[in-house]
Design a protein around this motif. Structure first.
Motif, mmCIF file in Angstrom:
data_model
loop_
_atom_site.group_PDB
_atom_site.id
_atom_site.type_symbol
_atom_site.label_atom_id
_atom_site.label_comp_id
_atom_site.label_asym_id
_atom_site.label_seq_id
_atom_site.Cartn_x
_atom_site.Cartn_y
_atom_site.Cartn_z
ATOM 1 N N PHE A 73 0.829 -1.211 0.000
ATOM 2 C CA PHE A 73 0.000 0.000 0.000
ATOM 3 C C PHE A 73 0.863 1.259 0.000
ATOM 4 C CE2 PHE A 73 -2.622 -3.289 1.898
ATOM 5 C CZ PHE A 73 -3.759 -3.195 1.111
ATOM 6 N N VAL A 74 1.961 1.163 0.751
ATOM 7 C CA VAL A 74 2.875 2.309 0.802
ATOM 8 C C VAL A 74 3.429 2.571 -0.601
ATOM 9 C CG1 VAL A 74 5.127 3.082 1.665
ATOM 10 C CG2 VAL A 74 3.480 2.059 3.222
ATOM 11 N N LEU A 75 3.824 1.491 -1.279
ATOM 12 C CA LEU A 75 4.391 1.662 -2.622
ATOM 13 C C LEU A 75 3.338 2.208 -3.586
ATOM 14 C CD1 LEU A 75 6.618 -1.534 -2.894
ATOM 15 C CD2 LEU A 75 7.348 0.830 -2.512
ATOM 16 N N LEU A 76 2.108 1.688 -3.451
ATOM 17 C CA LEU A 76 1.025 2.154 -4.332
ATOM 18 C C LEU A 76 0.723 3.640 -4.135
ATOM 19 C CD1 LEU A 76 -1.759 -0.588 -4.400
ATOM 20 C CD2 LEU A 76 -0.669 0.527 -6.345
ATOM 21 N N ASN A 77 0.863 4.087 -2.884
ATOM 22 C CA ASN A 77 0.483 5.475 -2.565
ATOM 23 C C ASN A 77 1.681 6.393 -2.390
ATOM 24 O OD1 ASN A 77 -2.577 5.572 -2.118
ATOM 25 N ND2 ASN A 77 -1.955 3.707 -1.049
#
Ligand code: HEM
Length: 599
Positions: A73-77
């Protein structure tokens, strides 16, 4: 024979009976051991799955997968980190969230009570800690921004003494107004023949603030703004020489500016050293910020091999070292007591703080690290560079986002102009001898800045939604329990998210997403500050920003002069992209067109 055969048969039969029994019991044993192992493995797996489950430990985490945690999620956001974390808090009633990234667990809070706990009640249990230190160590060593304990206490004590002096405040007002009238306004005027020219005002402010902080800190003027090209839509220093853009047709004004700049900038540093410093510092700052975006081992290997960005950092630091060594040695040689910059004030410290006969600082002032020694050059360098780091980009961020919001809210801009009109009107009744000049060059005095309640509210409101320092990380020095019951183990990171706090309805009410400067004013129109633990934009507690008052003076002087003299219009379709770093800026700059305001 028969008997023999019978005996053999019997033996065989007995053997096979025995064999059969042995095989059966062996299979049973095997099955038992196997099932035991499978059972243990399943339980272990279930335990691991549970341990890595977001809800393990009683504090629901950000959405997470087993083992990798929130990493996907961190990478996506990653391009909208602050907006994403703010939405997470918004969607639930949880005020302190666990964040799990692969094997590391940390906590992020928007709870004012928890903020109070980590910044004040348990201040000593939540230092910056060893996790933070290595990132900035190359750039600012153990300057005030990058240390804890007695070393921090010593610097804080000395710096607080220096910062509370009225003469320092007057010095800042002189520097800022000289930069505004001598460089910033003429630079904007220079774009007048081409009113449709799009300029990046954030870049202009970055150069402007570099000049201001260098003069304030080292007494040296790098003249970044003088040489900055206007239309460069990216953050960063520009050292391209383009003096014609200053548009200083008025000889009298040029003389006045030169005269004042001469008085401020005592250090006569050769141009090539200053220019290398400007580029070197910018490079070093950028690479330092990038270190937070990659695993620590990665940049450490690059540093060890002296390649890529780490090589750029090393080269940049060499230029910074060259400049600081030059100005410090020069200042020590000259010992000019008329100087008002921080370097001169620090060099004169033994006279301010009781010193031992051999010129050393007393141990109770120095702390254990510096016991018995006067401030070394490298330590002085670390302290002074920390001030440039702490002061420059935060002010740029504050003014840039505020200007952008004023472009979007003409009602608020009109109110700011109304306040400034009233202040200019008051000049007619003032017997201040510089009134005429001040009006002509478009700047304001300190007394006038103090009257700007509405502008103060506008800046506070803009930093509520766009805090220059959007989050701040502490490190638990011991096992602890937060006021909401969350158990924190020694070594865990605990951060507060000022960005999400400014957008939380439970803190600011249902109109939290609206731009309402009036929420900061009482019924008499006077500015009323918020509780710093609900508004930790300048941090709070013993480590609250040391330059808060100076920052407001600088931001108000800049905003008032810009708005009073120019109209700004956003480039059609402009939307800022927020940078993810220690200081939040606009990745694409603030692209505007400017027009002299007609009166
Ligand atoms: C809008 C402008 C500013 C904002 C929002 C701001 C915010 C902050 C914050 C959040 C911190 C805590 C950082 C940390 O501990 O990690 C801090 C520390 C500090 N700030 Fe500011 N700052 C601003 C301007 C300035 C200026 C102009 C100066 C100096 C002239 C300054 C000097 C400092 C210093 C020396 C510290 C370290 C204090 C300590 O650790 O004891 N700041 N600031």
């Amino acid at each position: 024979m028969t008997l023999q055969a019978a005996a053999v048969f019997c033996r065989v039969d007995q053997y096979s009976l025995f064999h059969k029994t042995t095989v059966t019991s062996f299979h049973l044993m095997e099955a038992f051991v196997l099932s035991f192992l499978v059972g243990c493995l399943s339980i272990g797996l279930l335990y691991l799955l549970w341990k890595h489950h977001p809800s393990y430990g009683g504090n629901p985490a950000a959405p997470a997968f087993p083992f990798v945690g929130s990493l996907p999620f961190v990478l996506l956001n990653r391009h909208r980190m602050y907006e994403w974390t703010s939405e997470l808090f918004d969607r639930s009633t949880i005020l302190t969230r666990k964040i799990k990234l692969v094997s590391s667990i940390s906590y992020s809070t928007i709870d004012p009570q928890v903020v109070h706990h980590i910044l004040k009640s348990k201040f000593d249990s939540y230092p910056k800690g060893p996790n933070f230190y290595p990132f900035f160590a190359d750039l600012i060593g153990r300057g005030i921004f990058n240390c804890d304990g007695s070393l921090w206490r010593f610097q804080r004590k000395v710096a607080s003494y220096v910062f509370t002096s009225a003469s320092l405040r007057d010095f800042v007002v002189t520097i800022v107004n000289t930069e505004i009238s001598g460089r910033l306004l003429p630079a904007l005027d220079a774009s007048q023949p081409h009113p449709a020219e799009v300029i990046d005002i954030q870049m202009l402010l970055t150069n402007c603030m570099f000049d201001i902080t260098c003069q304030f800190t080292f007494g040296a003027d790098p003249a970044c703004l003088k040489s900055a090209k206007l239309s460069q839509p990216h953050v960063g220093n520009s050292v391209a020489t383009d003096a014609t853009r200053m548009g200083l047709g008025d000889d009298r004004r040029v003389d006045m500016i030169n005269d004042v700049t001469e008085k401020i900038s005592h250090s006569k540093v050769p141009d090539h050293i200053v220019q290398a410093f400007v580029c070197g510092f910018q490079d070093a700052l950028q690479v330092t910020a990038e270190r937070f975006l990659v695993p620590q081992f990665w940049w450490r290997i690059m540093k060890w091999l002296n390649i890529g960005s780490e090589k750029r950092l090393k080269d940049g630091l060499a230029a910074v070292e060259n400049f600081t060594t030059f100005v410090i040695e020069q200042s020590k040689r000259e010992r000019d007591t008329n100087r008002r910059d921080l370097l001169a004030r620090f060099l004169n410290l033994p006279e301010v703080f009781p010193a031992a006969e051999d010129g050393t600082l007393q141990s109770d002032v120095c702390g254990d690290e510096q016991e018995g020694k006067s401030i070394s050059d490298s330590f002085l360098r670390d302290i002074l560079l920390s001030f440039i780091l702490a002061g420059r980009d935060a002010v740029v961020s504050g003014v840039t986002f505020c200007l952008w919001l004023l472009c979007l809210h003409p009602r608020v801009e009109e109110n700011v102009l109304g306040e400034l009109r009233g202040i200019i009107e008051d000049r007619k009744f003032s017997n201040h001898e510089d009134v005429g000049d001040v009006d002509k060059v478009g700047t304001f005095t300190y007394e006038e800045v103090r009257k700007m309640n509405y502008l103060h509210a506008v800046l506070s409101e803009s930093m509520r939604s766009y805090p220059p320092v959007p989050a701040n990380v502490k490190f638990a020095a011991e096992d602890d329990s937060l006021p909401d019951g969350t158990q924190v183990f020694k070594g865990t990171r605990v951060s507060y998210n000022a960005f999400a706090m400014g957008r939380a309805a439970r803190i600011w009410g249902t109109d939290c997403l609206e731009f309402q400067p009036e929420r900061w004013l009482n019924e008499h129109g006077v500015f009323e500050p918020a509780n710093p633990f609900k508004y930790p934009v300048f941090q709070a507690g013993p480590r609250i920003c040391l330059g808060k008052d100076l920052a407001f003076i600088e931001m108000k002087l800049l905003m008032a002069s810009l708005i009073w003299n120019f109209e700004f219009a956003l480039q059609p379709g402009f939307k800022p992209r927020l940078s993810y770093g220690v200081i939040m800026l606009m990745v694409n700059g603030l692209l505007v067109t400017v027009k002299r305001r007609l009166r």
